[in-house]
Enzyme design. Structure first.
Site, PDB file in Angstrom:
ATOM      1  N   ASP A 187      -0.727  -1.476  -4.137  1.00 49.91           N
ATOM      2  CA  ASP A 187      -2.101  -1.734  -3.703  1.00 49.91           C
ATOM      3  C   ASP A 187      -2.802  -0.387  -3.462  1.00 49.91           C
ATOM      4  O   ASP A 187      -2.291   0.457  -2.713  1.00 49.91           O
ATOM      5  CB  ASP A 187      -2.021  -2.557  -2.396  1.00 49.91           C
ATOM      6  CG  ASP A 187      -3.354  -3.187  -2.023  1.00 49.91           C
ATOM      7  OD1 ASP A 187      -4.189  -3.396  -2.909  1.00 49.91           O
ATOM      8  OD2 ASP A 187      -3.537  -3.473  -0.818  1.00 49.91           O
ATOM      9  N   HIS A 188      -3.938  -0.167  -4.097  1.00 54.37           N
ATOM     10  CA  HIS A 188      -4.731   1.053  -3.916  1.00 54.37           C
ATOM     11  C   HIS A 188      -3.954   2.346  -4.165  1.00 54.37           C
ATOM     12  O   HIS A 188      -3.960   3.261  -3.326  1.00 54.37           O
ATOM     13  CB  HIS A 188      -5.356   1.096  -2.514  1.00 54.37           C
ATOM     14  CG  HIS A 188      -6.360   0.027  -2.295  1.00 54.37           C
ATOM     15  ND1 HIS A 188      -7.647   0.094  -2.758  1.00 54.37           N
ATOM     16  CD2 HIS A 188      -6.249  -1.177  -1.672  1.00 54.37           C
ATOM     17  CE1 HIS A 188      -8.301  -1.015  -2.428  1.00 54.37           C
ATOM     18  NE2 HIS A 188      -7.473  -1.805  -1.781  1.00 54.37           N
ATOM     19  N   SER A 216       0.860  -1.190   0.000  1.00 56.46           N
ATOM     20  CA  SER A 216       0.000   0.000   0.000  1.00 56.46           C
ATOM     21  C   SER A 216       0.895   1.238   0.000  1.00 56.46           C
ATOM     22  O   SER A 216       2.100   1.143   0.280  1.00 56.46           O
ATOM     23  CB  SER A 216      -0.887   0.000   1.252  1.00 56.46           C
ATOM     24  OG  SER A 216      -0.084   0.169   2.402  1.00 56.46           O
TER      25      SER A 216
HETATM   26  P1  13P Z   1      -7.588  -7.712   4.328  1.00 62.55           P
HETATM   27  O1  13P Z   1      -6.693  -6.829   5.151  1.00 62.55           O
HETATM   28  O2  13P Z   1      -8.993  -7.671   4.796  1.00 62.55           O
HETATM   29  O3  13P Z   1      -7.055  -9.085   4.212  1.00 62.55           O
HETATM   30  O4  13P Z   1      -7.617  -7.095   2.863  1.00 62.55           O
HETATM   31  C1  13P Z   1      -6.429  -6.936   2.153  1.00 62.55           C
HETATM   32  C2  13P Z   1      -6.649  -6.204   0.895  1.00 62.55           C
HETATM   33  O5  13P Z   1      -7.683  -6.326   0.275  1.00 62.55           O
HETATM   34  C3  13P Z   1      -5.581  -5.337   0.408  1.00 62.55           C
HETATM   35  O6  13P Z   1      -5.950  -4.636  -0.734  1.00 62.55           O
END
Ligand code: 13P
Length: 282
Positions: free
Chosen positions: A83-84, A48
């Site tokens: 991620d995101h 992230s």
């Molecule tokens: P969790 O933390 O609920 O496992 O989700 C992780 C996620 O979707 C990262 O993008």
């Protein structure tokens, strides 16, 4: 390192799912890579924006993962994935630093703006051989300290975004949330299947922690090829670290403290790989 194309297309054809395990530091990357190599499972390491900042920046993350692959002689396919990513600039920075794959999450905007930003990222990424994940609807729960409600993806929005952007993989919000669930998640498999049939690109299930095994299997049967897991690993690791620290109040060596969660973290990674069916698929 490689992008997600080959590993996710194979997973889609053969009906299993590649795990995305989120990493938070050097040790997590090392522990996860060791288990994936042992299990011969391809892996996506998710980072992230918050985790990248914590580790010192995108370039640091790339250097850590590349060096681990080399020093530990990791031979399985490894993809490092933002991620995101919250903006074009953030995705560009990750790509320029050597990430082979990014997610642009413009799901907080209305569809038109989401499409515009996603397309901008796809155009920049594809010229450099980088794959792109996009989000439609809004996956709820807690992510990097921000809490939001879930908004199920509309099938027509997902199709429209796919058609206009040529994105590689898709995370439609279908009832899963980041973090812990209050009761059982209500995953919309009908919607999932429709989106799969109409787009024919690999679908991603975020919020993979705490989803019962039977629902994970059903999701894979309905087109999910990548499942993101973070919270479950954090909780497992934390439980053991708390036990260790409580029992060993005079141990101050950080290596021993961090390592005290290694066995349970590795077990959680191994169990997920087997559940997702990605073992022996390297
Ligand atoms: P969790 O933390 O609920 O496992 O989700 C992780 C996620 O979707 C990262 O993008």
């Amino acid at each position: 390192m490689e992008n997600t194309k080959k590993i996710l297309n194979k997973a889609m054809e053969e009906k299993y799912s590649i795990p995305q395990f989120n990493i938070n530091n050097l040790e997590w990357a090392k522990f996860i890579l060791e288990v994936c190599e042992e299990q011969q499972s391809p892996v996506i390491l998710g980072v992230s924006e918050g985790a990248a900042k914590y580790m010192g920046g995108y370039g640091v993350v790339v250097a850590i993962v590349k060096s681990l692959i080399e020093e530990l002689k990791i031979n399985i396919p490894v993809c490092l994935h933002l991620d995101h990513g919250s903006s074009f600039e953030s995705c560009k920075k990750a790509i320029d630093s050597g990430f082979p794959s990014v997610m642009i999450d413009a799901s907080k905007y209305e569809l038109e703006k989401n499409i515009k930003i996603t397309k901008e990222v796809v155009d920049y990424a594809h010229k450099r051989g980088v794959t792109v994940e996009a989000e439609v609807g809004h996956i709820g729960g807690e992510e990097d300290g921000v809490v939001a409600d879930v908004a199920y993806a509309k099938v027509e929005d997902a199709v429209e975004l796919y058609k206009q952007t040529n994105v590689d993989l898709f995370a439609p919000a279908l009832g899963s949330v980041h973090g812990l669930y209050d009761g059982e998640p209500k995953l919309d498999f009908i919607r999932m299947n429709k989106i799969k049939e109409l787009t024919r690109i690999p679908l991603v299930l975020h919020g993979g922690s705490g989803i019962p095994d039977n629902l994970i299997r059903e999701a894979i049967n309905n087109g999910i090829c990548k499942i993101n897991i973070n919270t479950e690993l954090q909780i497992t690791w934390h439980n053991d670290v708390v036990k260790f620290v409580t029992k060993n109040k005079d141990v101050y060596d950080p290596r021993k403290v961090i390592k005290s969660g290694e066995i349970s973290l590795k077990k959680a990674v191994r169990d997920k790989i087997k559940l997702l069916g990605s073992n022996n698929k390297a």
